[in-house]
Every structure is written in structure tokens, then in C-alpha cells.
Design an enzyme around this catalytic site. Structure first.
Site, PDB file in Angstrom:
ATOM      1  CE  LYS A 137      -3.972   2.084   2.215  1.00 10.13           C
ATOM      2  NZ  LYS A 137      -3.666   3.412   2.269  1.00 10.13           N
ATOM      3  CD  GLU A 195      -1.314   6.412  -3.839  1.00  9.68           C
ATOM      4  OE1 GLU A 195      -1.683   7.118  -2.840  1.00  9.68           O
ATOM      5  OE2 GLU A 195      -2.610   5.858  -4.491  1.00  9.68           O
ATOM      6  CE  LYS A 326      -6.171  -3.672  -5.186  1.00 10.29           C
ATOM      7  NZ  LYS A 326      -5.719  -3.291  -6.527  1.00 10.29           N
TER       8      LYS A 326
END
EC number: 6.5.1.2
Length: 847
Positions: A137, A195, A326
Site C-alpha cells: 500500500k 499512486e 484483494k
């Protein structure tokens, strides 16, 4: 750090109320938590970066969720537990509506919670084995790339998940995002989520360069990414423009998902049926992906991956704050769906912060804009979570005492959420006896005024010398220039320090913000200033000379002519220097700021409790600063959005002589403190303003209006600009990306209008968009076919009515007349519908 109780203890204490008093207390706590969480969100998604650690923020959200779970009547659609991210409110960038909403992620904080999440996923999926994709992340800035037929149309920040900011030009400047996708067979529309981050290895070098040119330093790489991407070229000197481009070119991006391309079409057209296969597709298109992801057959293997990555996270090129997990099967994404803020098919495992030992060299106290005196730990430089740390806030003297730290101690330091440095406590067994206790000073370190609590019982000590304490004046000048106030480019931390507390000349150009608009080039050029730390305000020392670092922010070296002489025409500075571009830019932007909107002037004055919402309401109702100052408490409090507390704050502020001096000197210098053409206090509503007595909510992207512009248009027409839809709402102006407010308006039967109708409404009033009554349904007896029964007639009539309703369904709300001021919609409420395959804002990257 928040003074409120946080953490699992607070969450566990959130039990159902058994009495009206208990319910009232729970409701009050919900209001406190929501306000605090929204404040932290705005800081985190804005330029300033986080104001609390991730752990503290997560604890606040968990406590709020626990109370709402215990008392469902307290949960609302605009609660932070039901919404995503921060607002896109800056005036610098155009709003962009995402084709598919960008969701957030729910969090887990232990392997047990991770296993519970997986068990629920597998139970809801109703099948045996579920495969999981796991990835790092990234702690960066979420971005959405919109491609049409393979060509980049826009790049936008996440914003509130529905509307973000257009940063296309800056993203292209990075040089790593393709304007045209490689390959062929691209869909008509696809959104690529990713990102943007600043590489950890280059962070210290960036801050060193920032100091060289007099720019503020960044607290961490995430702030560096956000601050670098969300800037514009206008008004910048050549040196700062080059620095801006250099910073942007250092940014990196990794993409991790797709939006606005339905799963069935993905499977049919791209032969992709798994999240892991999506990465292969993105890579084939020439987009930068991370190779650091793994697919596992069960959650126990995922837990092992989480542990391994946690041990090695300092070796990654970017900051991380957890692992995104996920479901790999895209078909299950549709089956599992999403809540209003996060998908059920993904979660984020949040790591506990990394901890290291270092030496506490000193505790120093700095004073902020409001006069609060805050102790800071000064430590031996140490690397933690990928960057060097020397200082950390200790909040107040009670926190210092509670932590039990002594100056000279070896202390345990962590970066809470891998972002904000925090001193946990001392390593007592390493004490030598030479350590000594910190004593909170009794005098302000900046102006030597005795410190005292603002009121009895306050923990924080404050400097009461608000008018002339250099630290407070410096902070207020920065506030005047901030984006939420007058938005003055070139008046940042270094410039504010130079104007209020220069090393030279002896008398500062600004004793208070009153003289800001009187500044001339002759005031600016002679200034020399010491460099201060961005966090503590303490003077920085040159490591080579041991002396305070100095800069001359408003002058530069004069260029010699060919004959070796200086140009004698320059009237400022010594013989070797001339005004810098920064000086010219500052004076130009101060001149522009004189005509800013009245509500921005009100915000710039630093009146307690007067933020943008109250300021707009005051400006719209009264029309000038003089009229506001002359108004009574009752008149002020009666304005919608103001109330008694703000009214008292306004009266108190104008009672102070030096406050009135600020207004007088600004006006004398040419600052406009009245709304041109305003008809007078409350005139728009009282004299029949076209929206008098009507409540209008604007949501989504309305063509021709910014978010702020739509609100101002409503209030200028005498209407109430609502922030949420209720039975008292008369109109909802909805554009693309309207989200849950649109759903609620439909459920309540509130009239929904588009951008064109909104323009007519605010300019001409309800009659301009009034709709005719629906044709009456004929009586059953009149419509009976020859020889048919009454039952036949009733059935025929019902069928006709049903067909008419079906045909008019998309415009069903349009059957209502333009509402009068007292009109009310039925008191119905519903949960908003949500997209089921929106890629979450979970920066995805994994070794």
C-alpha cells in the site's frame, strides 16, 4: 495530537444508550468525532499533510464506527464512515468528475481481523477456495488517468472520490505517463487508477534544495508528492519555476487498477478475468506497474506475506503503510459489491509503526499562530521509516510528564503510520544519571511575555501577546496568504518570517498584518533573515560554520556589465545586489489580492470560528465589512450558517483596537471590503431575491461553475446553499458525479435540475424553470370501452397510467411545480446506491 479519547478503549466503550441522556451524549460525541475527522482529512488531502498520526486517525474512525453501529439512528450518509477522502476545493485547478467513483479501503490491524475479513468474503461468495492478490500500500497521492480510445484526456486527483482536480499538465511533465496507450483494441473509455509518490532516496536532497531557494521543506515524501503535483506555474520566478519542474520530474507513478470498464467487457474484449491479469494488460499498454505483487490460494499465505513485507519495508523505494489484499477474481468483485465508501472485495492491512532508539538532546518550545506554546523533542539524527528524523512534537507539558522522558535520555522513536515522528518514551535501563527534567518555560520564547492558559483548566499554555508576538504575527501573515484566505503566491513561510522577524533591518517591515498591503520594494530589498525549521520554527544552524543560516529572499546579486561596473540605475540594495523576482512577484500578488471576495477577507482576518462557510454567509447577507461590524448580536446570529457562537466571536474581535486598525489600514491601502452592487443587509432575501426562502444543494460537476462558484451563486440570489439533501431542500442541482445526494433527492422527490436549469434558477428564479402540471388521469367511467365493464376501464386506466409513468420515469421529479418557500418534500430517507466495481484508493505495489 487530539485531546479527545481515542483508540480501542474508546471504541469498546461505545455501547448502546439506555436513556435519552445517554443517547444525547452519544450524539454529541458523534458530532465531535465527525468534525475532528473531517478536519484531519482536509489537512491530509491538502498541502499541509497529516495533522495526526495514521494510528490516531484510524482510532477516531473506529470509535465513530462503533458508536454508529451501536446507534444506527445516528449514522448519516455524509458521515466519514460512509464517505471517501477529502474535498476538491482549491481554486487553482479545474474540477474533474470521475467516470466511476474512486472508493477508499476498509482497514484491518491484526492477522485475526484479516482472517475474519477473509472468512466473511468466502462466506458471502458462496464458493470454496478464493484466491487473493496482495501488494504494498503506497503512501502517496491517488491519481485517476482517463483514456478515451487510448488517448489520455485528463489526469485527476481523487478529491472526494467523485470530483477531483485536473493535474493533467503536471502529470505529463513527469515524463513517465504515456499520452497514448501502446498496442491496439483500446476501449472507448477506461480509467486507470494509480499512486504518485516521491522516492524516499531523493527526499533529503529535495528538502536541501528547497532551503537553498527559500522554499518550505516537506515533512515526509507523501507531502512532497502532493505539494509537487498540486502547484501551478503562474506567478513563479524563473528559479522557483525550475524548482517546480525539477520536483515534478522526480515524481514516480505505479498503476494498480481499472475503472469505468465493466467486468463483462473486460472478459469479452481483453480476455481478462482476474485482478492479477489486469496488471499484465496495463503493462502491455505501456503504463508503469509494480512487479511487487503476489497471488495466494488462502489467507494464511497472505498473512505470511504481510509479515515478510513488514520486516523489509524500509528497503522499498517509496513509503508504505500496509498491505492491500484483494480478491483476485473480477467476477467476485461484482458479486461482493461495495459499501458507500469501500469495496467488500478488498481491505488494507495496516502495519504498526516502525520503532528505533535515539538520544533526546533537548526539548525546545515554539509558539504558533494562535499563541499555543508547544514543546518539541530535539534528537540525535536517526533514520526511521525511510527518512531522517531530528525533531518530534511533544504537544504540551502534560504529555512530556506522562511519557516520562528526561533530556539526555535514550528514547524510543517511531513514525506513526510511517509518517509523523512520535516519541514513545525513555529506555530507562540506559540512564546514566546525567539526564535532567524538562521545565516548561514561564515566558514566551519569542517575546518574553508570561505564558498562561487561555482559560482555567486548559492544559495548553499560550502567549497572550497576540498583537506583537513575532511567532503569532508570522503565523497570521502565512494564514492571510493561504489558499483558503487571500491565496497570495510568494508569501509562504520564509517570506512571512522575513517580513516579521528579519535579522536585518532591526525594525521589521511588518509589526502586524495591518501593514501587509503597504509594503514597497524599498521595504523588501534590505531584508536578511535566518532560516527556521518548518515544524518547530527554531533557527537552523549551518553545520560548517556553526552560525545561523541566512538568506536574502528579496534581493539577488547584481550582474556586472562588460566593463566590470555595476549598473548605477538600480535604486535598491547595496552596490552588488538588485531586487529578486520573488520581490516583484510578491508585490504584484499583494496588489491582486486587494480585490479578492469579501468572504476571503473575513477568513484572512483570523477571527475565531469564522471559516469559509460562515464567511460566505456573512458576506452574502451583509455585503460589507462596515455593515458586519455595525450589526448587533441578534442580527449576526440570525444569519443562516452563523449562530450565537460566531456572532460573539465577531463582536469580541471588533472590540479590540488593533483588530480595527488592521481593517482601517487595509482599506486605506485599497483592499475592497464590500461586495460591489450589494443591495444591503439581507436585501436579496427580504426584498424578494429570486431564491429567497429556498434551499438549494449543488452536487457533482456543474458546467460553468466551480464548487465555490455554485455556492456563491445560490447565496447571491438570496437562497440557502445546503450541504446535504433533506425534506427541506427545494432543488438539487446535479451534474456528473453527483453520487449519493442525487439518490437521496430522487427518494425524497426533490426537484432535480441540471447545470443549464441551475443557471436559469439563480439568475431568474423558480418561475424560469417551472414545469406544467401533469395531465390529470381520466376518470375510469369516462374511459371504459364500449360495452366494457368498470373493471376493464379501471385496468385500462391503470395500464395507461403505468405506461405514462414508465415513459416519464427519468424525469419524474419534473412533475412538481416550482416550490414555494414553505414547500416541503415527504420525510423519507434511503441509503444511497453504490458502484460495485470501483477500484479502491489503495495504492498497490508489492515486492
Amino acid at each position: 495530537m487530539s485531546d479527545t479519547t481515542t483508540g480501542s478503549d474508546a471504541a469498546d466503550a461505545a455501547v448502546p444508550a439506555t436513556t435519552p441522556a445517554d443517547l444525547e451524549a452519544a450524539s454529541a460525541r458523534v458530532d465531535e468525532l465527525r468534525a475532528e475527522i473531517e478536519r484531519h482529512r482536509d489537512a491530509y488531502y491538502g498541502e499541509t499533510g497529516g495533522t495526526v498520526s495514521d494510528a490516531e486517525y484510524d482510532a477516531l474512525e473506529r470509535e465513530l464506527r462503533a458508536i454508529e453501529d451501536a446507534h444506527p439512528t445516528l449514522r448519516s450518509q455524509d458521515s466519514p464512515t460512509q464517505t471517501v477522502g477529502g474535498r476538491a476545493e482549491t481554486t487553482l485547478f479545474a474540477p474533474v468528475t470521475h467516470a466511476e467513483r474512486m472508493l477508499s479501503l476498509d482497514n484491518v490491524f491484526s492477522e485475526e481481523e484479516l482472517a475474519e475479513w477473509a472468512a466473511k468474503v468466502e462466506r458471502d461468495a458462496g464458493r470454496g477456495r478464493v484466491r487473493y492478490l496482495s501488494e504494498l500500500k503506497i503512501d502517496g497521492l491517488a491519481i485517476n488517468l482517463r483514456y478515451e480510445h487510448g488517448v489520455l484526456v485528463t489526469a485527476a486527483t481523487r478529491g472526494d472520490g467523485v470530483v477531483g482536480e485536473d493535474v493533467t499538465q503536471n502529470v505529463l511533465t513527469m515524463g513517465t505517463v504515456p499520452e497514448r496507450l501502446a498496442g491496439s483494441g483500446h476501449p472507448p473509455l477506461v480509467e486507470v487508477r494509480g499512486e504518485i509518490f516521491f522516492p524516499v532516496a531523493e527526499f533529503d536532497e529535495l528538502n536541501a534544495r528547497q532551503l537553498e531557494v527559500g522554499e518550505r521543506v516537506f515533512a515526509n515524501p507523501r507531502n512532497a508528492a502532493a505539494g509537487s503535483l498540486r502547484q501551478k506555474e503562474e506567478g513563479k520566478s524563473p528559479a522557483r519555476l525550475e524548482l517546480m519542474h525539477a520536483r515534478i520530474r522526480r515524481l514516480r507513478m505505479l498503476v494498480h487498477g481499472i475503472g469505468a470498464w465493466p467486468v463483462r467487457e473486460l472478459e469479452r474484449d481483453a480476455h481478462v478475468s482476474a485482478q492479477s491479469e489486469v496488471y499484465g494488460l496495463l503493462e502491455a499498454w505501456g503504463l508503469p506497474i509494480s512487479t511487487h505483487f503476489r497471488v495466494f490460494d488462502d489467507i494464511a499465505e497472505v498473512a505470511g506475506f504481510v509479515r515478510r513485507q513488514g520486516a523489509d519495508r524500509a528497503a522499498v523505494e517509496h513509503q508504505i503503510d500496509g498491505i492491500v489484499v484483494k480478491v483476485d477474481d473480477l467476477g467476485l468483485h461484482e458479486e461482493l459489491g461495495a459499501t458507500s465508501r469501500a469495496p467488500r472485495w478488498a481491505t488494507a492491512y495496516k502495519y504498526p509503526p516502525e520503532e528505533v532508539n535515539t538520544t533526546l538532546l533537548d526539548i525546545v518550545v515554539s509558539v504558533g499562530r494562535t499563541g499555543r506554546a508547544t514543546p518539541f523533542a530535539v534528537m540525535e539524527k536517526v533514520e526511521v521509516a525511510g527518512s531522517e528524523v531530528r525533531q518530534a512534537t511533544l504537544h504540551n507539558q502534560q504529555v512530556v510528564k506522562a511519557k516520562g522522558v528526561l533530556i539526555g535520555d535514550t528514547v524510543v522513536l517511531r513514525k506513526a503510520g510511517d509518517v509523523i515522528p512520535e516519541v514513545l518514551g525513555p529506555v530507562v535501563e540506559l540512564r546514566t544519571g546525567k539526564e535532567h527534567e524538562f521545565v516548561m518555560p514561564t515566558l514566551c520564547p519569542e517575546c518574553q511575555t508570561p505564558l498562561k492558559p487561555a482559560k482555567e483548566g486548559d492544559i495548553d499554555l499560550r502567549c497572550p501577546n497576540a498583537r506583537s508576538c513575532p511567532a503569532q504575527v508570522r503565523g497570521r501573515v502565512e494564514h492571510v496568504a493561504s489558499r483558503g484566505a487571500l491565496d497570495i503566491e510568494g508569501l509562504g513561510e520564509v517570506a512571512a518570517a522575513a517580513l516579521t522577524q528579519p535579522l536585518e533591518p532591526e525594525d521589521p517591515p511588518l509589526e502586524t498584518e495591518a501593514g501587509l498591503f503597504e509594503l514597497t520594494m524599498a521595504d523588501l530589498v534590505p531584508i536578511t533573515v535566518v532560516v527556521r525549521d518548518a515544524e518547530t520554527g527554531m533557527v537552523k544552524v549551518d553545520e560548517k560554520t556553526g552560525e545561523a543560516k541566512r538568506v536574502t529572499p528579496f534581493r539577488r546579486k547584481r550582474v556586472l556589465k562588460r566593463d566590470g561596473a555595476f549598473d548605477p540605475a538600480e535604486p535598491w540594495g547595496d552596490e552588488a545586489s538588485v531586487p529578486s523576482k520573488s520581490a516583484e512577484v510578491l508585490l504584484e500578488n499583494l496588489e491582486k489580492a486587494k480585490t479578492q471576495d469579501l468572504w476571503r477577507i473575513l477568513v484572512a482576518l483570523s477571527i475565531r470560528h469564522v471559516g469559509p462557510v460562515a464567511a460566505r454567509a456573512l458576506a452574502g447577507w451583509f455585503g460589507s465589512l462596515d455593515v458586519i461590524r455595525a450589526a448587533s448580536r441578534e442580527e449576526l446570529a440570525a444569519v443562516d450558517g452563523v449562530g450565537g457562537i460566531i456572532a460573539d466571536a465577531l463582536l469580541d474581535w471588533f472590540e479590540v483596537d488593533w483588530h480595527r486598525e488592521i481593517v482601517a489600514r487595509w482599506e486605506k491601502a485599497g483592499v475592497v471590503t464590500a461586495v460591489p452592487g450589494h443591495p444591503g443587509p439581507g436585501a436579496a432575501a427580504a426584498a424578494g431575491g429570486v431564491l429567497a426562502g429556498l434551499a438549494v444543494v449543488a452536487t457533482g460537476s456543474l458546467e460553468g461553475y466551480t464548487r465555490e462558484g455554485a455556492l456563491e451563486a445560490i447565496m447571491a440570489a438570496g437562497g440557502k446553499a445546503g450541504s446535504s439533501v433533506s425534506k427541506k431542500t427545494h432543488y438539487v442541482a446535479a451534474g456528473p458525479g453527483a453520487g449519493s445526494k442525487l439518490g437521496k433527492a430522487e427518494a425524497l422527490g426533490v426537484r432535480i435540475i441540471d447545470a443549464a436549469e441551475f443557471r436559469l434558477l439563480v439568475e431568474q428564479g423558480p418561475d424560469a424553470i417551472a414545469l406544467p402540471e401533469a395531465d390529470p388521469v381520466p376518470d375510469a367511467a369516462e374511459t371504459a370501452p364500449d360495452g366494457g365493464s368498470a373493471e376493464d376501464a379501471t385496468a385500462a386506466t391503470a395500464g395507461a397510467a403505468e405506461a405514462a409513468t414508465a415513459e416519464a420515469k427519468p424525469k419524474r421529479a419534473r412533475k412538481r411545480k416550482a416550490p414555494a418557500a414553505a414547500a416541503a418534500a415527504p420525510p423519507t430517507d434511503v441509503e444511497a446506491g453504490t458502484a460495485v466495481h470501483a477500484e479502491p484508493d489503495g495504492p498497490a505495489e508489492t515486492p
